[in-house]
Design a protein around this motif. Structure first.
Motif, PDB file in Angstrom:
ATOM      1  N   MET A  30     -14.059 -29.679 -23.863  1.00 48.03           N
ATOM      2  CA  MET A  30     -15.426 -29.256 -23.577  1.00 48.03           C
ATOM      3  C   MET A  30     -16.427 -30.227 -24.203  1.00 48.03           C
ATOM      4  SD  MET A  30     -17.173 -25.514 -23.974  1.00 48.03           S
ATOM      5  CE  MET A  30     -16.350 -25.204 -25.517  1.00 48.03           C
ATOM      6  N   SER A  31     -16.148 -30.683 -25.402  1.00 51.20           N
ATOM      7  CA  SER A  31     -17.032 -31.635 -26.069  1.00 51.20           C
ATOM      8  C   SER A  31     -17.081 -32.966 -25.326  1.00 51.20           C
ATOM      9  CB  SER A  31     -16.548 -31.866 -27.502  1.00 51.20           C
ATOM     10  OG  SER A  31     -17.290 -32.887 -28.120  1.00 51.20           O
ATOM     11  N   LEU A  32     -15.935 -33.437 -24.877  1.00 47.92           N
ATOM     12  CA  LEU A  32     -15.875 -34.717 -24.163  1.00 47.92           C
ATOM     13  C   LEU A  32     -16.681 -34.651 -22.871  1.00 47.92           C
ATOM     14  CD1 LEU A  32     -14.637 -37.558 -24.133  1.00 47.92           C
ATOM     15  CD2 LEU A  32     -12.672 -36.609 -22.916  1.00 47.92           C
ATOM     16  N   ILE A  33     -16.558 -33.543 -22.140  1.00 49.27           N
ATOM     17  CA  ILE A  33     -17.294 -33.377 -20.891  1.00 49.27           C
ATOM     18  C   ILE A  33     -18.794 -33.312 -21.167  1.00 49.27           C
ATOM     19  CG2 ILE A  33     -17.666 -31.875 -18.891  1.00 49.27           C
ATOM     20  CD1 ILE A  33     -14.742 -30.865 -19.423  1.00 49.27           C
ATOM     21  N   GLY A  34     -19.167 -32.513 -22.182  1.00 56.88           N
ATOM     22  CA  GLY A  34     -20.577 -32.392 -22.513  1.00 56.88           C
ATOM     23  C   GLY A  34     -21.200 -33.709 -22.928  1.00 56.88           C
ATOM     24  N   SER A  35     -20.435 -34.520 -23.648  1.00 61.05           N
ATOM     25  CA  SER A  35     -20.945 -35.806 -24.113  1.00 61.05           C
ATOM     26  C   SER A  35     -21.147 -36.781 -22.961  1.00 61.05           C
ATOM     27  CB  SER A  35     -19.981 -36.418 -25.137  1.00 61.05           C
ATOM     28  OG  SER A  35     -19.854 -35.574 -26.263  1.00 61.05           O
ATOM     29  N   PHE A  36     -20.345 -36.657 -21.919  1.00 59.97           N
ATOM     30  CA  PHE A  36     -20.421 -37.597 -20.799  1.00 59.97           C
ATOM     31  C   PHE A  36     -21.378 -37.101 -19.721  1.00 59.97           C
ATOM     32  CE2 PHE A  36     -18.358 -39.014 -16.689  1.00 59.97           C
ATOM     33  CZ  PHE A  36     -19.020 -40.224 -16.662  1.00 59.97           C
ATOM     34  N   THR A  37     -20.925 -36.181 -18.887  1.00 62.21           N
ATOM     35  CA  THR A  37     -21.750 -35.723 -17.773  1.00 62.21           C
ATOM     36  C   THR A  37     -22.931 -34.890 -18.259  1.00 62.21           C
ATOM     37  OG1 THR A  37     -20.338 -33.773 -17.465  1.00 62.21           O
ATOM     38  CG2 THR A  37     -19.797 -35.726 -16.191  1.00 62.21           C
ATOM     39  N   GLY A  38     -22.721 -34.108 -19.334  1.00 60.95           N
ATOM     40  CA  GLY A  38     -23.794 -33.262 -19.822  1.00 60.95           C
ATOM     41  C   GLY A  38     -25.006 -34.057 -20.260  1.00 60.95           C
ATOM     42  N   CYS A  39     -24.791 -35.096 -21.057  1.00 55.63           N
ATOM     43  CA  CYS A  39     -25.912 -35.908 -21.540  1.00 55.63           C
ATOM     44  C   CYS A  39     -26.616 -36.639 -20.399  1.00 55.63           C
ATOM     45  CB  CYS A  39     -25.427 -36.910 -22.587  1.00 55.63           C
ATOM     46  SG  CYS A  39     -25.107 -36.159 -24.205  1.00 55.63           S
ATOM     47  N   MET A  40     -25.871 -37.110 -19.432  1.00 61.07           N
ATOM     48  CA  MET A  40     -26.481 -37.827 -18.317  1.00 61.07           C
ATOM     49  C   MET A  40     -27.274 -36.877 -17.421  1.00 61.07           C
ATOM     50  SD  MET A  40     -25.731 -40.889 -18.999  1.00 61.07           S
ATOM     51  CE  MET A  40     -26.425 -41.665 -17.549  1.00 61.07           C
ATOM     52  N   LEU A  41     -26.672 -35.743 -17.064  1.00 58.60           N
ATOM     53  CA  LEU A  41     -27.324 -34.811 -16.144  1.00 58.60           C
ATOM     54  C   LEU A  41     -28.478 -34.053 -16.788  1.00 58.60           C
ATOM     55  CD1 LEU A  41     -24.148 -33.338 -14.405  1.00 58.60           C
ATOM     56  CD2 LEU A  41     -25.910 -34.713 -13.293  1.00 58.60           C
ATOM     57  N   SER A  42     -28.385 -33.784 -18.082  1.00 55.27           N
ATOM     58  CA  SER A  42     -29.387 -32.948 -18.745  1.00 55.27           C
ATOM     59  C   SER A  42     -30.410 -33.727 -19.556  1.00 55.27           C
ATOM     60  CB  SER A  42     -28.690 -31.941 -19.678  1.00 55.27           C
ATOM     61  OG  SER A  42     -27.829 -31.103 -18.957  1.00 55.27           O
ATOM     62  N   PHE A  43     -30.086 -34.941 -19.982  1.00 54.73           N
ATOM     63  CA  PHE A  43     -30.995 -35.721 -20.829  1.00 54.73           C
ATOM     64  C   PHE A  43     -31.520 -36.959 -20.097  1.00 54.73           C
ATOM     65  CE2 PHE A  43     -29.305 -32.938 -23.808  1.00 54.73           C
ATOM     66  CZ  PHE A  43     -29.714 -33.163 -25.104  1.00 54.73           C
ATOM     67  N   VAL A  44     -30.608 -37.854 -19.763  1.00 55.22           N
ATOM     68  CA  VAL A  44     -31.005 -39.207 -19.346  1.00 55.22           C
ATOM     69  C   VAL A  44     -31.621 -39.227 -17.948  1.00 55.22           C
ATOM     70  CG1 VAL A  44     -30.197 -41.558 -18.933  1.00 55.22           C
ATOM     71  CG2 VAL A  44     -29.260 -40.230 -20.837  1.00 55.22           C
ATOM     72  N   TRP A  45     -30.895 -38.745 -16.952  1.00 54.58           N
ATOM     73  CA  TRP A  45     -31.361 -38.889 -15.571  1.00 54.58           C
ATOM     74  C   TRP A  45     -32.643 -38.132 -15.260  1.00 54.58           C
ATOM     75  CZ3 TRP A  45     -25.708 -38.442 -13.492  1.00 54.58           C
ATOM     76  CH2 TRP A  45     -25.117 -39.704 -13.547  1.00 54.58           C
ATOM     77  N   PRO A  46     -32.814 -36.872 -15.692  1.00 54.78           N
ATOM     78  CA  PRO A  46     -34.086 -36.204 -15.375  1.00 54.78           C
ATOM     79  C   PRO A  46     -35.302 -36.968 -15.904  1.00 54.78           C
ATOM     80  CG  PRO A  46     -32.482 -34.586 -16.114  1.00 54.78           C
ATOM     81  CD  PRO A  46     -31.873 -35.923 -16.360  1.00 54.78           C
ATOM     82  N   CYS A  47     -35.207 -37.500 -17.123  1.00 56.09           N
ATOM     83  CA  CYS A  47     -36.327 -38.250 -17.700  1.00 56.09           C
ATOM     84  C   CYS A  47     -36.525 -39.587 -16.991  1.00 56.09           C
ATOM     85  CB  CYS A  47     -36.102 -38.467 -19.191  1.00 56.09           C
ATOM     86  SG  CYS A  47     -36.199 -36.957 -20.168  1.00 56.09           S
ATOM     87  N   PHE A  48     -35.432 -40.252 -16.674  1.00 58.91           N
ATOM     88  CA  PHE A  48     -35.525 -41.542 -15.975  1.00 58.91           C
ATOM     89  C   PHE A  48     -36.154 -41.361 -14.593  1.00 58.91           C
ATOM     90  CE2 PHE A  48     -33.455 -44.683 -13.104  1.00 58.91           C
ATOM     91  CZ  PHE A  48     -34.072 -45.820 -13.604  1.00 58.91           C
ATOM     92  N   PHE A  49     -35.713 -40.354 -13.861  1.00 57.46           N
ATOM     93  CA  PHE A  49     -36.263 -40.096 -12.527  1.00 57.46           C
ATOM     94  C   PHE A  49     -37.736 -39.681 -12.625  1.00 57.46           C
ATOM     95  CE2 PHE A  49     -31.725 -38.701 -11.164  1.00 57.46           C
ATOM     96  CZ  PHE A  49     -31.341 -40.038 -11.120  1.00 57.46           C
ATOM     97  N   HIS A  50     -38.053 -38.907 -13.646  1.00 54.59           N
ATOM     98  CA  HIS A  50     -39.434 -38.475 -13.848  1.00 54.59           C
ATOM     99  C   HIS A  50     -40.348 -39.670 -14.087  1.00 54.59           C
ATOM    100  CE1 HIS A  50     -42.599 -36.134 -16.311  1.00 54.59           C
ATOM    101  NE2 HIS A  50     -42.723 -35.761 -15.061  1.00 54.59           N
ATOM    102  N   LEU A  51     -39.898 -40.612 -14.894  1.00 55.88           N
ATOM    103  CA  LEU A  51     -40.694 -41.806 -15.165  1.00 55.88           C
ATOM    104  C   LEU A  51     -40.893 -42.647 -13.897  1.00 55.88           C
ATOM    105  CD1 LEU A  51     -39.186 -42.943 -18.602  1.00 55.88           C
ATOM    106  CD2 LEU A  51     -41.506 -42.089 -18.206  1.00 55.88           C
ATOM    107  N   LYS A  52     -39.832 -42.788 -13.125  1.00 57.48           N
ATOM    108  CA  LYS A  52     -39.899 -43.626 -11.926  1.00 57.48           C
ATOM    109  C   LYS A  52     -40.781 -43.009 -10.838  1.00 57.48           C
ATOM    110  CE  LYS A  52     -37.713 -46.857 -10.998  1.00 57.48           C
ATOM    111  NZ  LYS A  52     -38.004 -48.311 -11.060  1.00 57.48           N
ATOM    112  N   ILE A  53     -40.661 -41.698 -10.646  1.00 55.27           N
ATOM    113  CA  ILE A  53     -41.379 -41.045  -9.551  1.00 55.27           C
ATOM    114  C   ILE A  53     -42.826 -40.725  -9.924  1.00 55.27           C
ATOM    115  CG2 ILE A  53     -41.464 -38.946  -8.130  1.00 55.27           C
ATOM    116  CD1 ILE A  53     -38.430 -38.912  -8.157  1.00 55.27           C
ATOM    117  N   LYS A  54     -43.080 -40.331 -11.178  1.00 54.25           N
ATOM    118  CA  LYS A  54     -44.409 -39.861 -11.587  1.00 54.25           C
ATOM    119  C   LYS A  54     -45.120 -40.819 -12.550  1.00 54.25           C
ATOM    120  CE  LYS A  54     -43.761 -35.799  -9.572  1.00 54.25           C
ATOM    121  NZ  LYS A  54     -44.609 -35.312  -8.448  1.00 54.25           N
ATOM    122  N   TRP A  55     -44.673 -42.060 -12.637  1.00 52.82           N
ATOM    123  CA  TRP A  55     -45.170 -42.985 -13.656  1.00 52.82           C
ATOM    124  C   TRP A  55     -46.696 -43.057 -13.717  1.00 52.82           C
ATOM    125  CZ3 TRP A  55     -43.333 -45.705 -17.695  1.00 52.82           C
ATOM    126  CH2 TRP A  55     -44.112 -46.733 -18.201  1.00 52.82           C
TER     127      TRP A  55
END
Length: 411
Positions: free
Chosen positions: A323-348
């Motif tokens: 569970m920790s390994l999954i959370g560290s990989f897909t969890g961090c990307m789906l919940s932390f990195v990508w939403p913020c990255f997409f937000h910056l690109k679309i709403k800059w």
């Protein structure tokens, strides 16, 4: 569902794990809101118009269909299938702990999977929602039973055993478990679309994440101080008598089985949308015939997906670390990195400087949490597979595999 492992997260991370439960809830609440904001564009009159329907469409807008859509789609499918694997593994773990010596863990996993095969015939969200309703009923019962039991032992609570300092070998495991428990971004676009009043989406996000953070922090702290350093990966395995343990674990098994259909159904929907919409849209034909019934080969593929989750659960029988390994990989990307990255690109051009700063900080935190979590979770997994303790500094080996010795206080 995985809140039963949160006291174990406190064992691994101490007070920092409890702090992380609150911090990650805040971050995921924020990233969930900005992800949904990316579904909209502003019209000339200033009103918000919904022009996108899913996480994948947001990714396609930023990184293109060939890369963005496929990468996010794959991450979502991995996240959902790994969730399914954890439910199957949890069933086997609970049954193994309830009836030690009767069958081995792999056999219990196979037996649990037998009851999940009908999921292959699910076609509507309504059917899934009824199963999820009874899952919620079972969940509330389990929480009440465990909390009431913990309060009956309040005079024996081990406050001094909650660690204050960070153990670099174990804290990342706790962090991965915590991140994994908050990954709801996959479902948020659909949820927001189906709200009766979409203006209340932000209010709903605030209420649910505050409630989740408070309950998880309190539950995990009470659970850990009740059992101390002997807290197991699934806290119900710490219950004192075998009869009590069996009753609670059977309710949890029912809950895990009822939890399985939602991520399974969502994964199937994503796979069918990506691969089985018919030529020339996708490379494979449609799964439904003219009467909107599943074709035989489609049913077999769905059965195969259930069996796939079973085989992986048998191959990696380490619940908390997986569970920790999954959370560290897909969890961090789906919940932390990508939403913020997409937000910056679309709403800059519409964002204030401090909003951009918050997005950048969360991206950096996601990369740090993810990188550290993947390294240490993978390291821990490699050690337990070899029969070694998670922490290389530990002289006495305490098994973290989901095995249970028969309690000396059996009825």
């Amino acid at each position: 569902m995985f809140i039963v492992s949160f006291p174990y997260a406190v064992q691994q991370g101490g007070y920092w794990a409890i702090f992380a439960m609150v911090l990650v809830a805040y971050i995921c609440c924020y990233t969930g809101k900005i992800l949904v904001r990316c579904l909209y564009t502003e019209a000339e009159d200033g009103s918000q118009v919904r022009i996108r329907d899913s996480y994948v469409e947001v990714a396609e807008e930023v990184m293109g269909r060939a890369i963005g859509g496929r990468v996010v789609n794959c991450a979502q499918i991995v996240e959902l299938l790994m969730t399914c694997i954890l439910y199957v593994l949890l069933c086997g773990d609970l049954l193994d702990g309830s009836f030690p010596g009767l069958l081995d863990l792999s056999s219990w996993i196979v037996l649990s999977t037998f009851f999940l095969l009908p999921c292959a015939f699910l076609q509507t969200l309504r059917s899934v929602s009824w199963l999820s309703f009874w899952c919620t009923v079972a969940h509330m019962a389990i929480n009440a039973i465990i909390i009431i039991y913990c309060f009956t032992r309040v005079t024996e609570w081990h406050f001094s055993e909650v660690a204050v300092k960070i153990d670099i070998w174990t804290f990342p495991i706790s962090l991965g478990i915590i991140v994994f428990s908050y990954t709801s971004q996959i479902f948020l676009p659909t949820l927001e679309e189906n709200l009766v009043d979409r203006k209340k989406f932000h209010c709903m996000m605030h209420a649910t994440h505050v409630a989740a953070a408070v309950f998880k922090a309190v539950f995990s702290y009470i659970g850990f101080v009740t059992f101390g350093v002997v807290t197991q990966e699934v806290i119900t395995n710490n219950l004192p008598t075998q009869t009590f343990k069996v009753i609670v674990n059977m309710i949890l098994v029912a809950k895990a089985l009822l939890s399985y259909p939602l991520p399974y159904f969502a994964a199937v929907e994503l796979i069918e949308t990506a691969l089985f919409k018919g030529r020339p849209t996708t490379i494979f034909p449609e799964c439904l015939n003219k009467d909107k019934e599943l074709k035989i080969w489609a049913i077999l593929l769905r059965f195969g997906l259930v069996l796939f989750t079973m085989f992986l659960a048998i191959g990696i029988p380490y619940f908390a670390i997986l569970m920790s390994l999954i959370g560290s990989f897909t969890g961090c990307m789906l919940s932390f990195v990508w939403p913020c990255f997409f937000h910056l690109k679309i709403k800059w051009y519409r964002l204030k400087w401090y909003e951009k700063l918050v997005d950048v900080i969360i991206i950096l935190l996601g990369c740090i949490f993810g990188g550290i979590g993947i390294y240490y979770s993978a390291h821990a997994l490699s050690r337990v597979v070899r029969g070694l303790p998670v922490d290389p500094q530990t002289k006495i080996h305490i098994p973290v595999a989901p095995k249970l010795d028969v309690a000396k206080t059996d009825d």
